[in-house]
Scaffold this motif. Structure first.
Motif, short mmCIF file in Angstrom:
data_model
loop_
_atom_site.label_atom_id
_atom_site.label_comp_id
_atom_site.label_asym_id
_atom_site.label_seq_id
_atom_site.Cartn_x
_atom_site.Cartn_y
_atom_site.Cartn_z
N SER A 3 0.83 -1.20 0.00
CA SER A 3 0.00 0.00 0.00
C SER A 3 0.87 1.26 0.00
CB SER A 3 -0.96 0.00 1.19
OG SER A 3 -0.25 -0.05 2.40
N ILE A 4 1.98 1.22 0.70
CA ILE A 4 2.89 2.36 0.71
C ILE A 4 3.50 2.58 -0.66
CG2 ILE A 4 5.05 3.25 1.69
CD1 ILE A 4 4.31 1.73 4.26
N ILE A 5 3.88 1.50 -1.32
CA ILE A 5 4.45 1.60 -2.67
C ILE A 5 3.42 2.15 -3.64
CG2 ILE A 5 5.35 0.24 -4.60
CD1 ILE A 5 6.64 -1.59 -2.47
N LEU A 6 2.18 1.69 -3.53
CA LEU A 6 1.12 2.18 -4.42
C LEU A 6 0.81 3.66 -4.17
CD1 LEU A 6 -1.27 -0.87 -4.50
CD2 LEU A 6 -0.03 0.11 -6.43
N MET A 7 0.87 4.09 -2.91
CA MET A 7 0.65 5.51 -2.62
C MET A 7 1.77 6.37 -3.19
SD MET A 7 -1.02 5.81 1.14
CE MET A 7 -0.93 4.21 1.91
N GLY A 8 2.99 5.87 -3.12
CA GLY A 8 4.11 6.58 -3.74
C GLY A 8 3.96 6.67 -5.25
N LEU A 12 3.65 10.00 -7.73
CA LEU A 12 4.42 10.25 -8.95
C LEU A 12 3.50 10.48 -10.14
CD1 LEU A 12 7.28 7.62 -8.58
CD2 LEU A 12 7.46 10.10 -8.41
N LEU A 13 2.42 9.72 -10.23
CA LEU A 13 1.48 9.89 -11.33
C LEU A 13 0.78 11.25 -11.27
CD1 LEU A 13 -0.05 6.32 -11.44
CD2 LEU A 13 1.29 7.40 -13.25
N ILE A 14 0.43 11.69 -10.07
CA ILE A 14 -0.20 13.01 -9.93
C ILE A 14 0.78 14.11 -10.32
CG2 ILE A 14 -1.08 14.64 -8.22
CD1 ILE A 14 -2.36 12.20 -6.81
N GLY A 15 2.02 13.96 -9.90
CA GLY A 15 3.04 14.93 -10.29
C GLY A 15 3.24 14.97 -11.79
N GLY A 38 -5.69 7.54 -9.33
CA GLY A 38 -6.86 7.17 -8.54
C GLY A 38 -6.98 5.67 -8.37
N MET A 39 -6.69 4.93 -9.42
CA MET A 39 -6.75 3.47 -9.33
C MET A 39 -5.68 2.95 -8.37
SD MET A 39 -7.52 2.57 -13.31
CE MET A 39 -7.16 0.85 -13.14
N ALA A 40 -4.49 3.56 -8.37
CA ALA A 40 -3.43 3.14 -7.46
C ALA A 40 -3.83 3.41 -6.01
CB ALA A 40 -2.12 3.85 -7.79
N LEU A 41 -4.46 4.57 -5.75
CA LEU A 41 -4.91 4.87 -4.39
C LEU A 41 -6.03 3.94 -3.95
CD1 LEU A 41 -4.85 8.77 -4.36
CD2 LEU A 41 -3.34 7.20 -3.13
N ALA A 43 -6.47 0.86 -5.01
CA ALA A 43 -5.84 -0.44 -4.75
C ALA A 43 -5.12 -0.43 -3.40
CB ALA A 43 -4.88 -0.79 -5.87
N ALA A 44 -4.45 0.67 -3.08
CA ALA A 44 -3.78 0.76 -1.79
C ALA A 44 -4.79 0.70 -0.65
CB ALA A 44 -2.98 2.06 -1.71
N TYR A 45 -5.93 1.33 -0.83
CA TYR A 45 -6.98 1.27 0.19
C TYR A 45 -7.49 -0.15 0.36
CZ TYR A 45 -11.53 1.75 2.38
OH TYR A 45 -12.61 1.59 3.20
N PHE A 46 -7.75 -0.84 -0.74
CA PHE A 46 -8.26 -2.19 -0.65
C PHE A 46 -7.25 -3.14 -0.01
CE2 PHE A 46 -11.35 -1.37 -4.31
CZ PHE A 46 -12.40 -1.17 -3.42
N LEU A 47 -5.97 -2.87 -0.19
CA LEU A 47 -4.96 -3.72 0.45
C LEU A 47 -4.92 -3.53 1.96
CD1 LEU A 47 -1.98 -3.55 -2.07
CD2 LEU A 47 -3.38 -5.54 -1.49
N THR A 48 -5.42 -2.39 2.45
CA THR A 48 -5.40 -2.16 3.90
C THR A 48 -6.60 -2.78 4.58
OG1 THR A 48 -6.54 -0.04 3.67
CG2 THR A 48 -4.13 -0.01 3.66
#
Length: 52
Positions: A3-8, A12-15, A38-41, A43-48
């Protein structure tokens, strides 16, 4: 950990989306980067979640 990797990655994608928009690239590229972020965030949420 993932989840931390996906948030990072989302950061990067937003930047990249903001940068491409500022440089005058196609709106389609910018929108696709926002969607991927948005999809990465999401997915990170679902992993938590503890679904098991």
């Amino acid at each position: 950990m993932w989840s931390i990797i996906l948030m990072g990655l989302a950061g990067l994608l937003i930047g990249g989306a903001i940068s491409f928009r500022a440089q005058g690239f196609s709106k389609l590229i910018s929108i696709s980067f926002w969607v991927l972020a948005g999809m990465a965030l999401l997915a990170a949420y679902f992993l938590t979640l503890d679904l098991a």
